[in-house]
Design a protein around this motif. Structure first.
Motif, PDB file in Angstrom:
ATOM      1  N   VAL A 336       0.767  -1.281  -0.149  1.00  0.00           N
ATOM      2  CA  VAL A 336       0.236  -0.121   0.011  1.00  0.00           C
ATOM      3  C   VAL A 336       0.872   1.215   0.100  1.00  0.00           C
ATOM      4  N   ALA A 338       0.677   5.103   0.617  1.00  0.00           N
ATOM      5  CA  ALA A 338      -0.256   6.208   1.353  1.00  0.00           C
ATOM      6  C   ALA A 338       0.799   7.300   1.594  1.00  0.00           C
ATOM      7  N   VAL A 355      -5.386  10.152   2.119  1.00  0.00           N
ATOM      8  CA  VAL A 355      -5.799   9.215   1.050  1.00  0.00           C
ATOM      9  C   VAL A 355      -6.601   9.824   0.017  1.00  0.00           C
ATOM     10  N   PHE A 369      -6.256  -1.558   2.216  1.00  0.00           N
ATOM     11  CA  PHE A 369      -5.724  -0.423   2.848  1.00  0.00           C
ATOM     12  C   PHE A 369      -6.282  -0.435   4.333  1.00  0.00           C
TER      13      PHE A 369
END
Length: 380
Positions: A336, A338, A355, A369
């Motif tokens: 992920v 971010a 996000v 997520f």
């Protein structure tokens, strides 16, 4: 001496958890990016409609640059003001419901062009304290009286406007705030504009393309000027200002970012014209973006996180800068990507994981997520 000072400054940034070291993206693959050979789900992109990954759109852009000049060659006021670009700017203004439009290289430059070109000691500027840095950093040079109001607090704005009794009030805000993710209360803002007769400037960079009828944003009925960018939902580059009749001539004469910058190329105008045909066809993407964004907000709240956000930008409260940076880094282990937003982008000790949802994300991506951030938040 300069080198030593720079080294000390970087050391302080690292020790305080504020050091920034941009990652290198090797390749974009839909909602994924390839970083150091690892595929990550990208939750840090502003490509809200997924247009930058759309092969047909990429082909259209290539055709535009093959058929038209790739450089403006000089500033608009020298020889860079082309008739073709002028015509497309008129089309743009009409599509979004304004009288005039002007294209610029970046959103940062567009906001400075508005603030520096429009505002002077004759105006009193009322501004949301969370407006984008590109607006905020230009305020002091205007010579205007400056009156900030608490973020999204339109009641406080009302009180300040009443108390100031300014002859030429100008209000600066955003329609979808880039860090907090909340939407401007357009009905209330419109009512205040009518009550106090202020001149409205709204940055719609994060809402154009993604929100409103055919992606035309949400603030047309409550503002005089709107600023947008091509580099987010539009899958291009550059920016634009939408304005009332007669203001374009004013910017040509009094806005230094317009006067002293090379004009945008004719090829860019051709791409902008093609975009106007593309936007009305992207309603399925806008609908999916709204649904998957709502799903993310619901899942995060169910997981116990404190969040902000009314649309496709969601801000997850972390607090400590170092913790936010570490969480973002650890989440890459789960595939992920971010973004940890820290001071000075947000107030000190108010760090967040920001996000950005896109039409390319799925509910499975959301589950990944939420599982990742929940796990690393408890262990960091």
């Amino acid at each position: 001496m300069v080198k030593e000072r720079l080294k000390r400054s970087i050391a302080v940034q690292k020790s305080s958890g504020l050091h920034r070291n941009p990652i290198t993206i090797d390749k974009q693959i839909g909602s994924r990016v390839l970083v150091d050979g690892k595929k990550l789900i990208n939750f840090a992109s502003n490509d809200y409609l997924g247009l930058s990954q759309d092969t047909s759109w990429q082909k259209t852009l290539g055709e535009c640059f093959a058929a038209h000049s790739s450089s403006g060659t000089s500033s608009r006021l020298v020889t860079g003001h082309g008739g073709f670009t002028e015509d497309v700017e008129r089309q743009f203004a009409e599509f979004f419901g304004y009288d005039e439009a002007i294209f610029l290289p970046s959103g940062y430059q567009a906001n400075l062009a508005v603030v520096w070109g429009l505002c002077s000691p004759a105006e009193t500027l009322f501004y949301d304290k969370r407006i984008h840095a590109s607006m905020a950093q230009g305020l002091a040079q205007t010579g205007s009286a400056l009156k900030g109001f608490a973020h999204s607090d339109l009641a406080q704005l009302d009180r300040k406007l009443t108390a100031a009794r300014a002859e030429n009030p100008v209000v600066l805000t955003e329609s979808l705030f880039s860090m907090d993710g909340d939407l401007l209360k357009t009905d209330e803002f419109a009512a205040l504009r009518k009550k106090h007769n202020f001149f409205g400037v709204v940055d719609e960079a994060h809402s154009f393309g993604a929100l409103g009828n055919n992606g035309t944003g949400i603030s047309r009925d409550c503002t005089d000027i709107a600023v947008g960018t091509f580099g987010k939902a539009f899958g291009m580059f550059g920016a634009f200002i939408l304005m009332p009749e007669g203001f374009k001539e004013f910017f040509h004469n009094f806005s230094s970012p317009v006067i002293y910058s090379t004009a945008m190329p004719e090829a860019h105008a051709a791409a902008a014209a093609a975009l106007l045909k593309k936007l009305p066809t992207r309603e399925p993407e806008r609908e999916h973006l709204a649904l998957v964004s709502a799903f993310l907000r619901s899942e995060l709240e169910d997981a116990g996180f404190t969040i902000q956000g009314d649309a496709h930008i969601v801000s997850i409260e972390i607090g400590d800068e170092a913790k936010a940076a570490e969480i973002a880094e650890k989440m890459r282990e789960d595939g992920v990507l971010a973004f940890a937003s820290r001071y000075p982008t947000v107030p000190m000790n108010k760090a967040v994981i920001r996000v950005s949802m896109t039409a390319l994300h799925s509910t499975a991506d959301v589950h990944t997520f939420v599982s990742s951030i929940r796990g690393w938040y408890d262990r960091t």
